[in-house]
Design an enzyme around this catalytic site. Structure first.
Site, PDB file in Angstrom:
ATOM      1  N   ARG A  15      -5.733  19.979 -10.218  1.00 59.38           N
ATOM      2  CA  ARG A  15      -4.516  19.994  -9.401  1.00 59.38           C
ATOM      3  C   ARG A  15      -3.999  18.604  -9.035  1.00 59.38           C
ATOM      4  NH1 ARG A  15      -6.934  24.230  -5.194  1.00 59.38           N
ATOM      5  NH2 ARG A  15      -8.832  23.389  -6.131  1.00 59.38           N
ATOM      6  N   GLY A  81     -19.526  25.685 -12.403  1.00 56.25           N
ATOM      7  CA  GLY A  81     -19.423  26.123 -11.008  1.00 56.25           C
ATOM      8  C   GLY A  81     -20.316  25.322 -10.078  1.00 56.25           C
ATOM      9  N   ASP A 102     -14.986  14.946  -3.123  1.00 56.57           N
ATOM     10  CA  ASP A 102     -13.566  14.901  -2.755  1.00 56.57           C
ATOM     11  C   ASP A 102     -13.359  15.104  -1.255  1.00 56.57           C
ATOM     12  OD1 ASP A 102     -14.162  17.547  -2.516  1.00 56.57           O
ATOM     13  OD2 ASP A 102     -12.617  18.268  -3.901  1.00 56.57           O
ATOM     14  N   GLY A 135     -12.950  29.757   0.236  1.00 54.13           N
ATOM     15  CA  GLY A 135     -13.823  30.919   0.319  1.00 54.13           C
ATOM     16  C   GLY A 135     -13.821  31.450   1.749  1.00 54.13           C
ATOM     17  N   GLU A 149     -15.174  34.264  -2.471  1.00 51.10           N
ATOM     18  CA  GLU A 149     -14.174  33.354  -3.041  1.00 51.10           C
ATOM     19  C   GLU A 149     -12.819  34.056  -3.082  1.00 51.10           C
ATOM     20  OE1 GLU A 149     -14.645  30.018  -3.691  1.00 51.10           O
ATOM     21  OE2 GLU A 149     -16.396  30.651  -2.579  1.00 51.10           O
ATOM     22  N   LYS A 325       0.461 -18.152  -4.012  1.00 51.61           N
ATOM     23  CA  LYS A 325      -0.528 -17.551  -4.917  1.00 51.61           C
ATOM     24  C   LYS A 325      -1.630 -18.551  -5.214  1.00 51.61           C
ATOM     25  CE  LYS A 325      -1.346 -17.897  -8.997  1.00 51.61           C
ATOM     26  NZ  LYS A 325      -1.320 -18.187 -10.425  1.00 51.61           N
ATOM     27  N   TYR A 339       8.037 -21.113  -3.329  1.00 47.23           N
ATOM     28  CA  TYR A 339       6.934 -20.546  -4.114  1.00 47.23           C
ATOM     29  C   TYR A 339       5.869 -21.609  -4.308  1.00 47.23           C
ATOM     30  CZ  TYR A 339       4.015 -18.961  -7.891  1.00 47.23           C
ATOM     31  OH  TYR A 339       2.906 -18.630  -8.622  1.00 47.23           O
ATOM     32  N   ASN A 350       4.831 -31.365   4.976  1.00 41.54           N
ATOM     33  CA  ASN A 350       5.927 -30.430   5.221  1.00 41.54           C
ATOM     34  C   ASN A 350       6.616 -30.115   3.891  1.00 41.54           C
ATOM     35  OD1 ASN A 350       7.765 -29.357   7.613  1.00 41.54           O
ATOM     36  ND2 ASN A 350       9.066 -30.007   5.901  1.00 41.54           N
ATOM     37  N   SER A 378      14.055 -30.444   0.606  1.00 40.42           N
ATOM     38  CA  SER A 378      14.469 -29.106   0.172  1.00 40.42           C
ATOM     39  C   SER A 378      14.823 -29.086  -1.305  1.00 40.42           C
ATOM     40  CB  SER A 378      15.708 -28.668   0.962  1.00 40.42           C
ATOM     41  OG  SER A 378      15.363 -28.560   2.318  1.00 40.42           O
TER      42      SER A 378
END
Ligand code: UD1
Ligand code: MG
Length: 434
Positions: A15, A81, A102, A135, A149, A325, A339, A350, A378
């Site tokens: 599922r 089962g 689960d 169940g 069940e 990064k 970046y 700075n 800048s």
């Protein structure tokens, strides 16, 4: 405790509609099976995980993170089962706690009522207004008579609201005696573990129901269940850190992986996401910042900053729209729109708005090293590999292609030209003033 744990994880998880095995679907940064193993480790060191579908993949994932876990491959072709899953499992202790792979929300705390009960079989139940999918548990005089069940229920049994949560504590001899007696004559042609209850009951064994919290014992069957479980997991993670001294503004909008660590006093604003093995110490993470596998100490980041893996940041101010990064930033300021990738930048420096480390030449990544007290104007581009020594000034708009010596100025600009009245000539409009 004289208890062994068996974790059932051989089912296919149809599922989930996924190529990824169900128990490997992540919740808050870890495959869901991690959580139940961590809980099992608080109960015992004798843990067996039963696998079949994608067994190798799941085994590898578990073995990479945990030591001493045993595996059993279910003979699924002959014995499908939950009963089939337990057949021939080897356990060391006199009681066997059966958990499901689960069920990521089961905690040691929530298992305590199960572990403290006495009986041949202790089984978990809860009441659901809509019991479909589970169940049904038939209880008389506080003892369990049978579990039916859903696919085998009569119309009357279908209406029973008490359901089997799927966690059991068995006496070992009960399992050894009844498992070989199971049959697969039912709607799914499977060996149901739950049929042991009926058989044991007939022999006068004591089967004790324990009502458990729904929130912790609900299994994951669909991606909807997965999302709901993650919400609960997030609440738990954030509550824990708030109790440890982390301030969170609007915590419902914050996402924190279970592997993240906070130290000292931290403030996390709304909309922040922190992933992986990040460590945040005495820092303020401002709204909508995303941090992944990074270390941040005595610093402020954001709003809207992105700190990517391998970044080590201390005593630093990172402002809005800054991406970092794999960089070591120590005592610097980078306030806006930059970046910094594969960079090492030292104290008192700075970084002006719009500075970019051009770290990638199309084939390889290269490093940018910047010393102490450097002023980067800048809109500077730093073409890596490049080294800038201490006390350097780089003029705004410069493209740095060569290393810069201590104390120097670097400037690379096209000289400014002024062409008078160009605007009016170009647009063929008269100058309003004359
Ligand atoms: C099972 C119970 C049901 C209970 C429900 C609670 C049985 C027969 N039914 O139903 O009464 O209300 O859990 O969630 O036990 N598994 C194996 N091998 C298999 C089949 C399943 O290891 O051959 C594992 C699955 O990976 C899963 C667990 O057993 O972790 C439960 O299996 P699942 O198919 O979800 O059982 P349900 O039909 O939900
Ligand atoms: Mg299930």
């Amino acid at each position: 405790m004289d208890i062994s744990v068996i974790i059932l994880a051989a089912g296919k998880g149809t599922r989930m509609k996924s190529g990824l095995p169900k128990v490997l679907h992540p919740i808050s940064g870890l495959p869901m099976i991690h959580y139940i193993i961590e809980t099992a480790q608080k109960v015992t060191d004798d843990i067996t995980v039963v696998l079949f579908h994608e067994a190798e993949r799941i085994k590898k994932e578990i073995s990479d993170s945990f030591d001493g876990i045993a595996f059993k491959i279910q003979d699924h072709a002959n014995y499908p089962g939950t009963g089939g899953a337990l057949m021939d499992a080897k356990t060391a202790h006199s009681s066997v706690l059966v958990l499901n792979g689960d069920m990521p929300l089961v905690t040691f705390e929530s298992l305590k009522p199960v572990l403290s009960k006495k009986g041949d079989i202790v089984m978990t139940v809860f009441d659901l207004p809509d019991p479909s999918g589970y169940g049904r548990v038939i209880i008389e005089n506080n003892e369990v008579k049978a579990i039916v069940e859903e696919k085998d229920c009569s119309a009357k049994q279908r209406d029973v609201k008490t359901v089997n949560a799927g966690v059991y504590l068995f006496k070992k001899e009960i399992l050894e005696f009844y498992l070989p007696k199971l049959s697969n004559k039912n709607a799914q042609a499977e060996y149901y573990l739950t049929d042991i209850i009926k058989l044991a009951r007939k022999d006068g064994k004591k089967i004790v129901p324990v009502w458990v919290e729904k929130e912790s014992f609900k299994g994951i069957n669909s991606r909807f269940d997965l999302a709901k479980a993650e919400e609960i997991m997030q609440d738990r993670i954030k509550e824990r850190w708030m109790r440890e001294g982390v301030t969170m503004h609007l915590p419902s909008t914050i996402y924190i992986d279970s592997t993240v660590v906070f130290e000292g006093e931290c403030t996390i604003d709304s909309g922040v996401n922190i992933y992986g093995n990040s460590v945040v110490s005495n820092s303020h993470i401002k709204s909508h910042t995303v941090i992944e596998d990074a270390q941040i100490k005595n610093s402020s980041c954001g709003p809207m900053a992105r700190i990517r893996p391998g970044s080590i940041i201390s005593n630093t101010h990172i402002g809005n729209f800054v991406e970092v990064k794999k960089s070591r930033l120590t005592g610097i300021k980078v306030g806006h729109l930059s970046y910094l990738g594969d960079a090492e930048i030292d104290e008192g420096t700075n970084i002006g708005a719009g500075t970019i480390t051009c770290n990638y030449d199309g084939i390889r990544k290269h490093k940018t090293k910047i010393g102490k007290n450097v002023f980067i104007g800048s809109d500077t581009q730093l073409i890596a590999p490049v080294t800038i020594k201490d006390d350097v000034m780089v003029a705004a708009g410069t493209t740095v292609t060569k290393d810069i010596e201590k104390g120097s100025l670097a400037i690379s600009r096209v000289e400014q030209k002024i062409v008078k009245n160009f605007f009016y000539r170009f647009f063929k409009k008269g100058d309003k003033n004359g």
